[in-house]
Design a protein around this motif. Structure first.
Motif, PDB file in Angstrom:
ATOM      1  N   LEU A 277       1.841  -7.598   8.196  1.00 29.30           N
ATOM      2  CA  LEU A 277       1.002  -7.674   7.233  1.00 29.30           C
ATOM      3  C   LEU A 277       1.825  -8.589   6.020  1.00 29.30           C
ATOM      4  O   LEU A 277       2.942  -8.057   5.540  1.00 29.30           O
ATOM      5  CB  LEU A 277       0.560  -6.557   6.731  1.00 29.30           C
ATOM      6  N   TYR A 278       1.149  -9.421   5.516  1.00 29.34           N
ATOM      7  CA  TYR A 278       1.894 -10.222   4.376  1.00 29.34           C
ATOM      8  C   TYR A 278       1.172 -10.294   3.019  1.00 29.34           C
ATOM      9  O   TYR A 278       0.107 -10.476   3.267  1.00 29.34           O
ATOM     10  CB  TYR A 278       2.158 -11.617   4.686  1.00 29.34           C
ATOM     11  N   VAL A 279       1.808 -10.015   2.058  1.00 30.92           N
ATOM     12  CA  VAL A 279       1.145 -10.128   0.727  1.00 30.92           C
ATOM     13  C   VAL A 279       1.393 -11.443   0.115  1.00 30.92           C
ATOM     14  O   VAL A 279       2.315 -11.754  -0.116  1.00 30.92           O
ATOM     15  CB  VAL A 279       1.994  -9.009  -0.125  1.00 30.92           C
TER      16      VAL A 279
ATOM     17  N   THR B 135       3.290  -1.063  -0.727  1.00 27.26           N
ATOM     18  CA  THR B 135       4.339  -0.848   0.313  1.00 27.26           C
ATOM     19  C   THR B 135       3.778  -0.090   1.348  1.00 27.26           C
ATOM     20  O   THR B 135       4.058  -0.277   2.648  1.00 27.26           O
ATOM     21  CB  THR B 135       5.376  -0.183  -0.574  1.00 27.26           C
ATOM     22  N   ARG B 136       2.856   1.027   1.053  1.00 27.29           N
ATOM     23  CA  ARG B 136       2.665   1.946   2.152  1.00 27.29           C
ATOM     24  C   ARG B 136       1.486   1.464   3.043  1.00 27.29           C
ATOM     25  O   ARG B 136       1.356   1.622   4.091  1.00 27.29           O
ATOM     26  CB  ARG B 136       1.993   3.294   1.365  1.00 27.29           C
ATOM     27  N   VAL B 137       0.611   0.456   2.427  1.00 31.12           N
ATOM     28  CA  VAL B 137      -0.511   0.053   3.082  1.00 31.12           C
ATOM     29  C   VAL B 137       0.335  -1.054   4.004  1.00 31.12           C
ATOM     30  O   VAL B 137      -0.157  -1.196   5.305  1.00 31.12           O
ATOM     31  CB  VAL B 137      -1.445  -0.991   2.191  1.00 31.12           C
ATOM     32  N   ARG B 138       1.233  -1.746   3.605  1.00 33.64           N
ATOM     33  CA  ARG B 138       1.987  -2.677   4.532  1.00 33.64           C
ATOM     34  C   ARG B 138       2.702  -2.055   5.725  1.00 33.64           C
ATOM     35  O   ARG B 138       2.592  -2.347   6.708  1.00 33.64           O
ATOM     36  CB  ARG B 138       3.114  -3.348   3.958  1.00 33.64           C
TER      37      ARG B 138
ATOM     38  N   GLU C 224       2.216  -2.374   9.636  1.00 31.87           N
ATOM     39  CA  GLU C 224       3.162  -2.547  10.801  1.00 31.87           C
ATOM     40  C   GLU C 224       3.845  -1.571  11.582  1.00 31.87           C
ATOM     41  O   GLU C 224       4.628  -1.861  12.667  1.00 31.87           O
ATOM     42  CB  GLU C 224       4.256  -3.278   9.792  1.00 31.87           C
ATOM     43  N   ALA C 225       3.130  -0.566  11.515  1.00 30.41           N
ATOM     44  CA  ALA C 225       3.340   0.681  12.459  1.00 30.41           C
ATOM     45  C   ALA C 225       2.467   0.532  13.898  1.00 30.41           C
ATOM     46  O   ALA C 225       2.810   0.852  14.806  1.00 30.41           O
ATOM     47  CB  ALA C 225       3.152   1.939  11.997  1.00 30.41           C
TER      48      ALA C 225
END
Length: 319
Positions: free
Chosen positions: A147-149, A134-137, A141-142
Motif C-alpha cells: 500500500l503506497y500513500v 501507518t496502521r492502515v498500511r 501489507e500483512a
C-alpha cells in the motif's frame, strides 16, 4: 459445529465491498470446508473484461470471511487457487485450532458491519492522522500486497489519470450502458443506489461519474476533498492470485480505516483504463502492478446509507 461457523462466515462476508456492488461471488459448503467461487455471470464484461475487479472483489469477501471466523474464535486456514482445473474456485477455507478472539479481530468484525462507501468529499480542515495511515498500511501489507500513500505531486498525476479515464469512459457507449445497468436496478439487492451517490462537485481528483445526474440523492456536504489521502494497492504480479491478494489487502486496509474513524471509497476507474493504469504505475517506487486506489479521509459525523446486499439464500449453498 465447523459447518455452522463456516456458513455464518459466508453470510457475514456478503458485507464485503465489490465493483459497482455487483457482489460477484458464490460460497459453497462441503463437509468441513467452505469454497469461494467467482460468479462470472456477475462480471462486468466491458468495464472489467479480464475479471481483475471481479477477483479483487472476491478477495475482499474472502478477507471478510476470515475476519468473521477469527472474531468467532476460529483459526481460518485458507488454500488459495486450490484447483487449476477450476478457475472460478478461488479459495477453500477450513477451520484450524480454536483461538480466542483478540481485541483486534473483534474490532475488525465490528468495522466490517459498520463499513460504508463514503463518496462525499472529505473536509479540508480534518487531516488523516499519520499514525492512522501507518496502521492502515500495516494492515494491507500483512496480506499479499503493498500500500503506497501518494504525496502531493503524485496526487496531481493521479488527477490526470482520473480525468483521462473519465474522458475515455464517457465515449464508450458499451461501458456507459453497463454502468447504467448497475445504477438503475429494479432489484434492490445489488448495484449502486442513488441514495449512496453525491452530485458532481469540484475535487482535486475527480471521482467516477455514475451517470445519475439529478438522481444522485446523497447531499455532498461542505467538503472539497482537499483533506483526502490516496492509497494505491499494488502487487508484484498481475495474475488472478495477485488480484485475490489485492482484494484481501483492500479489505484489511478499509476495515482498519473504519476502526480508525476514517471513511473510504475505491477508485477503480484509474485501473480499468489501460492508459490511466500505466500512469498510476509510474507513481509507484517499484515496478509493481497497481490494482486499486483507495480514497481515504475524515468523514462527516453522520455516515452514508448502506448499499443493498443479496440474500444469503442466493449466495451461500449448503452441501
Amino acid at each position: 459445529m465447523h459447518t455452522t461457523a463456516l456458513l455464518r462466515a459466508a453470510r457475514d462476508a456478503r458485507l464485503a465491498p465489490s465493483i459497482l456492488n455487483s457482489q460477484p461471488w458464490r460460497w459453497r459448503t462441503g463437509g468441513s470446508a467452505l469454497e469461494l467461487h467467482a460468479d462470472p455471470a456477475r462480471q462486468l464484461p466491458h468495464i472489467d473484461p479480464h475479471g481483475r475487479l471481479m477477483t479483487i472483489s472476491c478477495g475482499a469477501a474472502l478477507h471478510h470471511a476470515r475476519v468473521a471466523l477469527s472474531a468467532a474464535g476460529h483459526e481460518p486456514v485458507v488454500d488459495r487457487m486450490p484447483d487449476p482445473g477450476r478457475p472460478t474456485l478461488l479459495a477453500r477455507i477450513t477451520i484450524g485450532p480454536a483461538r480466542p478472539p483478540t481485541s483486534e479481530s473483534l474490532a475488525a468484525y465490528d468495522s466490517m458491519r459498520r463499513r460504508r462507501t463514503e463518496r462525499r468529499p472529505f473536509a479540508a480542515d480534518a487531516r488523516v492522522p499519520a499514525e492512522a495511515l501507518t496502521r492502515v498500511r500495516a494492515a494491507a501489507e500483512a496480506e499479499r500486497a503493498h500500500l503506497y500513500v501518494l504525496d502531493s505531486p503524485d496526487v496531481e498525476y493521479l488527477r490526470y489519470a482520473a480525468q483521462g479515464a473519465h474522458t475515455i469512459t464517457a465515449h464508450d457507449t458499451l461501458a456507459a450502458a453497463e454502468l447504467r445497468q448497475w445504477t438503475h436496478r429494479d432489484n434492490a439487492a445489488d448495484g449502486v443506489p442513488p441514495a449512496t451517490v453525491v452530485p458532481d462537485a469540484p475535487r482535486p481528483v475527480p471521482v467516477r461519474d455514475f451517470g445519475l445526474g439529478a438522481e444522485a440523492e446523497l447531499p455532498p456536504g461542505s467538503g472539497d476533498d482537499s483533506g483526502a489521502e490516496y492509497l494505491v494497492v499494488a502487487t508484484s504480479g498481475d495474475e488472478p492470485a495477485d488480484w485475490l491478494g489485492a482484494g484481501e489487502a483492500t479489505s484489511a486496509a478499509w476495515l482498519t480505516a473504519t476502526t480508525e474513524g476514517l471513511g473510504a471509497s475505491p477508485m477503480s476507474e484509474v485501473v480499468e483504463i489501460p492508459g490511466a493504469r500505466v500512469l498510476v504505475r509510474t507513481l509507484l517506487p517499484t515496478r509493481e502492478q497497481p490494482q486499486l486506489v483507495l480514497r481515504v479521509g475524515v468523514p462527516p459525523a453522520c455516515g452514508p446509507p448502506p448499499s443493498p446486499r443479496r440474500p444469503a439464500t442466493g449466495v451461500v449453498t449448503e452441501g
